[in-house]
Design an enzyme around this catalytic site. Structure first.
Site, PDB file in Angstrom:
ATOM      1  N   ASP A  80      49.957  10.047   1.684  1.00 26.18           N
ATOM      2  CA  ASP A  80      48.931  10.730   1.421  1.00 26.18           C
ATOM      3  C   ASP A  80      48.897  10.858  -0.189  1.00 26.18           C
ATOM      4  O   ASP A  80      50.049  10.898  -0.804  1.00 26.18           O
ATOM      5  CB  ASP A  80      48.782  12.114   1.867  1.00 26.18           C
ATOM      6  CG  ASP A  80      47.345  12.843   1.376  1.00 26.18           C
ATOM      7  OD1 ASP A  80      46.455  12.997   2.268  1.00 26.18           O
ATOM      8  OD2 ASP A  80      47.244  13.089   0.424  1.00 26.18           O
ATOM      9  N   ILE A  81      48.140  10.309  -0.885  1.00 28.33           N
ATOM     10  CA  ILE A  81      47.870  10.219  -2.365  1.00 28.33           C
ATOM     11  C   ILE A  81      48.079  11.599  -3.024  1.00 28.33           C
ATOM     12  O   ILE A  81      48.594  11.842  -4.132  1.00 28.33           O
ATOM     13  CB  ILE A  81      46.548   9.827  -3.035  1.00 28.33           C
ATOM     14  CG1 ILE A  81      46.830   8.891  -4.101  1.00 28.33           C
ATOM     15  CG2 ILE A  81      45.576  10.498  -3.127  1.00 28.33           C
ATOM     16  CD1 ILE A  81      45.796   7.942  -4.616  1.00 28.33           C
TER      17      ILE A  81
ATOM     18  N   ASN B 162      41.250  17.353  10.116  1.00 29.25           N
ATOM     19  CA  ASN B 162      40.130  17.999   9.750  1.00 29.25           C
ATOM     20  C   ASN B 162      38.947  17.302  10.120  1.00 29.25           C
ATOM     21  O   ASN B 162      38.691  16.170   9.822  1.00 29.25           O
ATOM     22  CB  ASN B 162      40.459  17.987   8.007  1.00 29.25           C
ATOM     23  CG  ASN B 162      41.543  18.894   7.706  1.00 29.25           C
ATOM     24  OD1 ASN B 162      41.713  19.806   8.195  1.00 29.25           O
ATOM     25  ND2 ASN B 162      42.229  18.314   6.560  1.00 29.25           N
TER      26      ASN B 162
ATOM     27  N   GLY C 102      37.082  20.962   6.344  1.00 32.17           N
ATOM     28  CA  GLY C 102      37.722  20.282   5.029  1.00 32.17           C
ATOM     29  C   GLY C 102      37.981  19.087   5.216  1.00 32.17           C
ATOM     30  O   GLY C 102      38.828  18.435   4.189  1.00 32.17           O
TER      31      GLY C 102
ATOM     32  N   SER D 111      37.362  15.506   3.891  1.00 27.65           N
ATOM     33  CA  SER D 111      36.965  14.858   2.605  1.00 27.65           C
ATOM     34  C   SER D 111      36.524  13.319   2.647  1.00 27.65           C
ATOM     35  O   SER D 111      36.074  12.863   1.988  1.00 27.65           O
ATOM     36  CB  SER D 111      37.861  15.345   1.207  1.00 27.65           C
ATOM     37  OG  SER D 111      39.131  14.840   1.650  1.00 27.65           O
TER      38      SER D 111
ATOM     39  N   HIS E 263      41.290  10.646  10.557  1.00 29.41           N
ATOM     40  CA  HIS E 263      42.614  10.283  10.321  1.00 29.41           C
ATOM     41  C   HIS E 263      43.370  11.711  10.773  1.00 29.41           C
ATOM     42  O   HIS E 263      42.936  12.696  10.717  1.00 29.41           O
ATOM     43  CB  HIS E 263      42.869  10.190   8.743  1.00 29.41           C
ATOM     44  CG  HIS E 263      42.239  11.261   7.927  1.00 29.41           C
ATOM     45  ND1 HIS E 263      40.622  11.201   7.735  1.00 29.41           N
ATOM     46  CD2 HIS E 263      42.417  12.275   7.483  1.00 29.41           C
ATOM     47  CE1 HIS E 263      40.507  12.177   7.143  1.00 29.41           C
ATOM     48  NE2 HIS E 263      41.419  12.894   6.647  1.00 29.41           N
ATOM     49  N   LEU E 264      44.672  11.538  11.098  1.00 23.99           N
ATOM     50  CA  LEU E 264      45.417  12.700  11.499  1.00 23.99           C
ATOM     51  C   LEU E 264      46.691  12.778  10.409  1.00 23.99           C
ATOM     52  O   LEU E 264      47.161  11.903  10.008  1.00 23.99           O
ATOM     53  CB  LEU E 264      46.141  12.191  12.895  1.00 23.99           C
ATOM     54  CG  LEU E 264      47.243  13.019  13.233  1.00 23.99           C
ATOM     55  CD1 LEU E 264      46.621  14.325  13.834  1.00 23.99           C
ATOM     56  CD2 LEU E 264      48.029  12.284  14.710  1.00 23.99           C
ATOM     57  N   HIS E 265      46.619  13.955   9.980  1.00 19.02           N
ATOM     58  CA  HIS E 265      47.513  14.232   8.862  1.00 19.02           C
ATOM     59  C   HIS E 265      49.177  14.722   9.715  1.00 19.02           C
ATOM     60  O   HIS E 265      49.080  15.407  10.473  1.00 19.02           O
ATOM     61  CB  HIS E 265      47.385  15.690   8.030  1.00 19.02           C
ATOM     62  CG  HIS E 265      45.913  15.522   7.306  1.00 19.02           C
ATOM     63  ND1 HIS E 265      46.138  15.202   5.846  1.00 19.02           N
ATOM     64  CD2 HIS E 265      44.652  15.544   7.580  1.00 19.02           C
ATOM     65  CE1 HIS E 265      44.906  15.112   5.300  1.00 19.02           C
ATOM     66  NE2 HIS E 265      44.003  15.524   6.297  1.00 19.02           N
TER      67      HIS E 265
HETATM   68  P1  DGP Z   1      40.905  15.200   4.621  1.00 18.19           P
HETATM   69  O1  DGP Z   1      40.709  16.333   3.549  1.00 18.19           O
HETATM   70  O2  DGP Z   1      41.327  15.587   5.655  1.00 18.19           O
HETATM   71  O3  DGP Z   1      39.697  14.252   4.659  1.00 18.19           O
HETATM   72  O4  DGP Z   1      41.838  14.025   4.094  1.00 18.19           O
HETATM   73  C1  DGP Z   1      41.828  12.949   3.172  1.00 18.19           C
HETATM   74  C2  DGP Z   1      43.166  12.810   2.672  1.00 18.19           C
HETATM   75  O5  DGP Z   1      43.034  11.479   2.053  1.00 18.19           O
HETATM   76  C3  DGP Z   1      43.644  13.729   1.456  1.00 18.19           C
HETATM   77  O6  DGP Z   1      44.822  14.292   2.079  1.00 18.19           O
HETATM   78  C4  DGP Z   1      43.739  12.995   0.297  1.00 18.19           C
HETATM   79  C5  DGP Z   1      44.068  11.545   0.936  1.00 18.19           C
HETATM   80  N1  DGP Z   1      43.409  10.503   0.256  1.00 18.19           N
HETATM   81  C6  DGP Z   1      42.184  10.407  -0.572  1.00 18.19           C
HETATM   82  N2  DGP Z   1      42.101   9.366  -1.273  1.00 18.19           N
HETATM   83  C7  DGP Z   1      43.297   8.542  -1.145  1.00 18.19           C
HETATM   84  C8  DGP Z   1      43.501   7.339  -1.331  1.00 18.19           C
HETATM   85  O7  DGP Z   1      43.045   6.772  -2.126  1.00 18.19           O
HETATM   86  N3  DGP Z   1      44.930   6.757  -0.883  1.00 18.19           N
HETATM   87  C9  DGP Z   1      45.529   7.742  -0.401  1.00 18.19           C
HETATM   88  N4  DGP Z   1      46.884   7.158   0.159  1.00 18.19           N
HETATM   89  N5  DGP Z   1      45.255   8.846   0.067  1.00 18.19           N
HETATM   90  C10 DGP Z   1      44.125   9.446  -0.346  1.00 18.19           C
END
Ligand code: DGP
Length: 116
Positions: free
Chosen positions: A32-33, A89, A95, A97, A102-104
């Site tokens: 995650d970024i 999410n 929440g 975004s 996707h699964l965290h």
């Molecule tokens: P959610 O809020 O559950 O939709 O999680 C989206 C996640 O995606 C958030 O934790 C940040 C991550 N994210 C957003 N943009 C990027 C990106 O360009 N690269 C990566 N690696 N992660 C990203």
């Protein structure tokens, strides 16, 4: 949303770079970024599915694979022994975004409950 405009579709196709830790024919996992813990990975189907709310019975095996890949990555990233959290999410109140399922996988610190 047009799939060509989808951030995670672009990462899955290699158009946008990411720190990839796992890839198969159907799934990709990357860091995650904006990590919320020492370990924060995203396990993402390559197929565009907007959210868990739009997942259907034909996605059953893919959803199972996402969870099992998360467990495998927790072991290879050395957090399985202490424990970790997996989160999907969904929608505005959930929440979410990025509108691509996707699964965290979050670990490496003590989690709290209830989540914010
Ligand atoms: P959610 O809020 O559950 O939709 O999680 C989206 C996640 O995606 C958030 O934790 C940040 C991550 N994210 C957003 N943009 C990027 C990106 O360009 N690269 C990566 N690696 N992660 C990203």
């Amino acid at each position: 949303m047009n799939v060509t405009d989808c951030l995670f579709c672009s990462i899955a196709s290699g158009k946008i770079p990411a720190d990839v830790v796992h890839e198969s024919e159907t799934l990709i996992a990357f860091r995650d970024i904006n990590p919320q813990a020492p370990l924060h990975l995203l396990i993402v189907p390559k197929q565009h599915i907007t959210s868990l709310d739009t997942a259907k019975a034909p996605h059953q095996s893919l959803l199972g694979d996402m969870v099992l890949v998360a467990a495998d990555l927790a072991r290879t990233e050395s957090v399985a022994g202490h424990g970790y959290r997996t989160v999907i999410n969904t929608g505005v109140d959930g929440g979410q975004s990025v509108d691509h399922l996707h699964l965290h996988l979050i670990g490496g610190r003590q989690m709290e409950w209830p989540p914010g």
